[in-house]
Design an enzyme around this catalytic site. Sequence first.
Site, PDB file in Angstrom:
ATOM      1  N   ASP A   1      14.497 -26.685 -34.988  1.00  0.00           N
ATOM      2  CA  ASP A   1      14.684 -25.177 -34.508  1.00  0.00           C
ATOM      3  C   ASP A   1      15.712 -24.677 -36.063  1.00  0.00           C
ATOM      4  O   ASP A   1      16.701 -25.403 -36.217  1.00  0.00           O
ATOM      5  CB  ASP A   1      15.590 -25.186 -33.474  1.00  0.00           C
ATOM      6  CG  ASP A   1      16.037 -23.918 -32.880  1.00  0.00           C
ATOM      7  OD1 ASP A   1      15.623 -22.919 -33.676  1.00  0.00           O
ATOM      8  OD2 ASP A   1      17.097 -23.944 -31.810  1.00  0.00           O
TER       9      ASP A   1
ATOM     10  N   ASP B   1      10.582 -19.811 -35.595  1.00  0.00           N
ATOM     11  CA  ASP B   1      11.502 -20.655 -36.225  1.00  0.00           C
ATOM     12  C   ASP B   1      11.459 -21.826 -35.429  1.00  0.00           C
ATOM     13  O   ASP B   1      12.599 -22.667 -35.664  1.00  0.00           O
ATOM     14  CB  ASP B   1      12.896 -20.040 -36.275  1.00  0.00           C
ATOM     15  CG  ASP B   1      13.418 -19.764 -34.874  1.00  0.00           C
ATOM     16  OD1 ASP B   1      12.596 -19.395 -33.886  1.00  0.00           O
ATOM     17  OD2 ASP B   1      14.794 -20.261 -34.816  1.00  0.00           O
ATOM     18  N   GLU B   2      10.533 -22.216 -34.710  1.00  0.00           N
ATOM     19  CA  GLU B   2      10.455 -23.455 -34.009  1.00  0.00           C
ATOM     20  C   GLU B   2       9.276 -24.191 -34.131  1.00  0.00           C
ATOM     21  O   GLU B   2       8.252 -23.631 -33.870  1.00  0.00           O
ATOM     22  CB  GLU B   2      10.835 -23.125 -32.436  1.00  0.00           C
ATOM     23  CG  GLU B   2      12.363 -22.976 -32.380  1.00  0.00           C
ATOM     24  CD  GLU B   2      12.675 -22.664 -30.737  1.00  0.00           C
ATOM     25  OE1 GLU B   2      12.286 -23.753 -29.979  1.00  0.00           O
ATOM     26  OE2 GLU B   2      12.828 -21.388 -30.246  1.00  0.00           O
TER      27      GLU B   2
END
Length: 459
Positions: free
Chosen positions: A52, A154-155
């Site tokens: 993350d 973003d993960e």
Amino acid sequence: MGAPDKLIGGSFFSLLFTKQKFGVIIKIQTYVLFKKGVNVVLERDNIVMHIDVNSAFLSWQAAYNRQMGMEEDIREIPAVIGGSEERRHGIVLAKSIPAKKLGVKTGESLMEARQKCPNLKVIPPSYDVYTRASRKLRDLLAEYAPKIDVFSIDECFMDFSGTRDLFGDPEELAHRIRKRIKKEFGYTVNIGISTNKLLAKQASEFEKPDKVHTLYPEEIQEKLWPLPVGELFMVGYRTVPKLNQLNIYTIGELANTDRELISGLLKSHGRLIHDYAWGKDASKFSEKSSMPFKGVGNGSTIHFDVEDRLTAHKILLSLVETASKRLRDEDMSCRVVAVGIKNKDFGYHSHQRKIPVFTNCTHDLFEIIRELFDETWDGSPIRHMNVRFTDLERTKFKQLNFFQNEYSMKMEKLDMAIDGIREKYGKYAVIRAEYIDSGLSPVLGGYPNDEYPDMSSIL
Ligand SMILES: [Mg+2]
């Protein structure tokens, strides 16, 4: 819970050669015994990591600004990435730690944030930069993990099952990845390690930033159960008060409440979060993990009512500009094209078409969008428009298209040239002549989460 731990002492395999010579079949069997040292190693079968990016948009923007030679680091001052303040959607998309300390929250309006922090620096989002940063990150992770599932911009989840011989201890590996991202890309991430996706995700939520955490099944009681119940994945702000009424305040209290009671209160969602409180999650990695996108969409709420066809076409073109570039950025082409129109009374119409060949060419896609729009629009004032490209295929596997005309081939080359200039000098470095003095944005669009098929309740 994950598969049981496995004791490994050595492994054994056979090679079988079959050879036919002079009409006689000769079989040679070879047995090889690998010895893995004297010590018996305790090894898990499943290792899943969740990565993350810490305050993603802000971190990526800061890293980009630094690369562009700017002195100021927006991570060190009260700063936010936020939508346009003048237009309708001005909200905080990401905040710096100094802004967080002043009480600024993600999702609140820029006006509220300014009241808490009058000298707040507001930076408009550069979705192009974030898309590229996200892709670069995935490319780096693909050097390590055999399987990657994208969860959001973003993960990512990474499946490291059965790779201990290759990479060694998972925690050391996670630290290597974390440090490499920091050194090469200039921003920080959190990495969570466990035996399934749910626990890995919960682990990456522990203390931030720039940290690696484990949450193995045997650590649930100590690390997960003391946390407030709202910190469990899929327990939203609407569920928390319902659980509080049952005197459930922590994840441990949820786990130790009768399953039937939770199920009676919240039905299947209740059973899901009860399983999650015990760390149970059976979700698998998708087989098509090399293709994270199902479709690319782009839409805009317009700050005036659109009442004429030409203006509508221009706005659609600006949406196609961004969405088709995103396809090209991902090396994807599409075959289903759709347009959606919302009028000022919130009536919604959409129309889609399957086209004969895969494409990602701005010109070709816009031609179809324009036709679809003209067939759909009833002339009522328009508030919102969107375009969507689905049924994707990797462009590099695209077959040579003998039906493509010379003009459209030229347009593809033009796309490449324009993309290159915009990446280097910004998205307004080249604009189409019809936008000059039109008051319209020549390149429109955000980065809607629904581009990621996995951005939902299901891990
Ligand atoms: Mg994040």
